[in-house]
Write a protein that holds these residues in place. Sequence first.
Motif, mmCIF file in Angstrom:
data_model
loop_
_atom_site.group_PDB
_atom_site.id
_atom_site.type_symbol
_atom_site.label_atom_id
_atom_site.label_comp_id
_atom_site.label_asym_id
_atom_site.label_seq_id
_atom_site.Cartn_x
_atom_site.Cartn_y
_atom_site.Cartn_z
ATOM 1 N N ARG A 1 1.086 -0.832 0.040
ATOM 2 C CA ARG A 1 -0.305 -0.010 -0.228
ATOM 3 C C ARG A 1 1.153 1.507 0.247
ATOM 4 O O ARG A 1 0.552 2.060 0.478
ATOM 5 C CB ARG A 1 -0.665 -0.256 1.196
ATOM 6 N N GLN A 2 1.959 1.131 -0.131
ATOM 7 C CA GLN A 2 2.882 2.746 -0.691
ATOM 8 C C GLN A 2 2.751 3.562 -1.672
ATOM 9 O O GLN A 2 1.163 2.387 -3.134
ATOM 10 C CB GLN A 2 4.017 2.010 -0.644
ATOM 11 N N LEU B 1 -0.525 -0.991 -4.626
ATOM 12 C CA LEU B 1 0.806 -0.326 -4.336
ATOM 13 C C LEU B 1 -0.259 0.961 -5.877
ATOM 14 O O LEU B 1 -0.934 0.682 -6.492
ATOM 15 C CB LEU B 1 1.774 -0.432 -5.676
ATOM 16 N N THR B 2 0.478 2.585 -4.983
ATOM 17 C CA THR B 2 0.055 3.367 -6.063
ATOM 18 C C THR B 2 0.968 4.099 -6.661
ATOM 19 O O THR B 2 2.220 4.258 -6.059
ATOM 20 C CB THR B 2 -0.979 4.130 -5.730
ATOM 21 N N VAL B 3 1.099 4.125 -7.895
ATOM 22 C CA VAL B 3 1.923 4.608 -8.519
ATOM 23 C C VAL B 3 1.724 5.959 -9.138
ATOM 24 O O VAL B 3 0.465 5.471 -9.762
ATOM 25 C CB VAL B 3 2.832 3.583 -10.041
ATOM 26 N N VAL B 4 2.780 6.860 -9.596
ATOM 27 C CA VAL B 4 2.786 8.256 -9.566
ATOM 28 C C VAL B 4 3.831 8.391 -10.697
ATOM 29 O O VAL B 4 5.041 7.971 -10.649
ATOM 30 C CB VAL B 4 3.220 9.506 -8.398
ATOM 31 N N THR B 5 4.267 8.791 -12.078
ATOM 32 C CA THR B 5 4.720 8.663 -12.699
ATOM 33 C C THR B 5 5.005 9.200 -14.363
ATOM 34 O O THR B 5 3.955 10.287 -14.045
ATOM 35 C CB THR B 5 5.494 7.317 -13.545
ATOM 36 N N ASN B 6 6.367 10.127 -14.710
ATOM 37 C CA ASN B 6 6.115 11.304 -15.782
ATOM 38 C C ASN B 6 6.274 10.215 -16.558
ATOM 39 O O ASN B 6 7.214 10.835 -17.308
ATOM 40 C CB ASN B 6 7.077 12.234 -15.145
ATOM 41 N N SER B 7 6.990 9.135 -16.555
ATOM 42 C CA SER B 7 7.428 8.307 -17.724
ATOM 43 C C SER B 7 6.742 7.783 -18.729
ATOM 44 O O SER B 7 5.782 6.610 -17.875
ATOM 45 C CB SER B 7 8.298 7.220 -17.568
ATOM 46 N N ILE C 1 -2.293 -2.000 -9.004
ATOM 47 C CA ILE C 1 -1.955 -1.001 -9.376
ATOM 48 C C ILE C 1 -2.127 -0.054 -9.616
ATOM 49 O O ILE C 1 -2.986 -0.629 -11.192
ATOM 50 C CB ILE C 1 -0.518 -1.260 -10.206
ATOM 51 N N SER C 2 -2.648 1.307 -8.649
ATOM 52 C CA SER C 2 -3.171 2.586 -9.673
ATOM 53 C C SER C 2 -2.680 3.216 -9.889
ATOM 54 O O SER C 2 -1.318 3.741 -9.203
ATOM 55 C CB SER C 2 -3.987 2.690 -8.212
#
Length: 267
Positions: free
Chosen positions: A96-97, A120-126, A139-140
């Motif tokens: 849950r990171q 997991l929650t993943v935020v990206t600019n890639s 995965i969110s």
Amino acid sequence: MSSVSYLPEQRRSEILAILSRGEPVSAAELAVRFSVSEDAIRRDLRKLAAEGLCEKVYGGALPVSPSAQPYSSRAGEDRSRKEALATVALTLLMPRQCVFLDVGSTNALLAEMLPSNLDLTVVTNSVPVMAALMDRPGISLFALGGSVGGQAGGMTGAQAVSDMERYRFDLAFLGTCSLCPETGVTAFDGDDAEVKRAAARNSEKIAVMVTTDKLGARLPHKVLPMEQIDYLVSEGEAAQQPLHLYQTQNNQILTTANVDTNSVKEK
């Protein structure tokens, strides 16, 4: 000032030897060292840069980092080495990171390897990270806006920085163009560096993954000092750059040689 007379080819060989140690060079200092004009040194540096052997900057030159190439050129390079780093990085993840995955080919491989059972929650600019995770169950995924740069392989600029302020990360994996004990993480591009700094400001912990060829290099745009890095994931010792130089009071150094990757959760 040297009393030895160097031919241009000999000067360039000496300059290249300095750059190969990961050290920047100054045109003014080299002119004194070789007893020639700064114009002669600038011609030497232009020739080395044209051959892809250095990065020409105002007043001198910098060692070439693999990250100077467009993303499409370096995405498939050293895949096994980068996969080994990503496998070690997986041991840092907890259920849950909220995790930020920056641009970079090693981070893209980490995205491919992320387990689906950690919520997991993943935020990206890639862009490659988005492609790897957009259909992944468990995965969110959230994406930053901004202009897409071919060298970075993702979004940079003011919009990406503004979007970053909407999130708070438990762990941020910063794409790392270069890492030096004195200057920490540095980058080629100012907009890319600004996005990385914004991610670091909004993250509880910061991790970087580096192949040994990026150790010791210094680039024009500062990102953050070694003291702000919590986890350094590396392949191990490098010539001229022993890992103890990167140890701080607060960081943990993990290498592909001393981490038990058998404990990594499978997808």
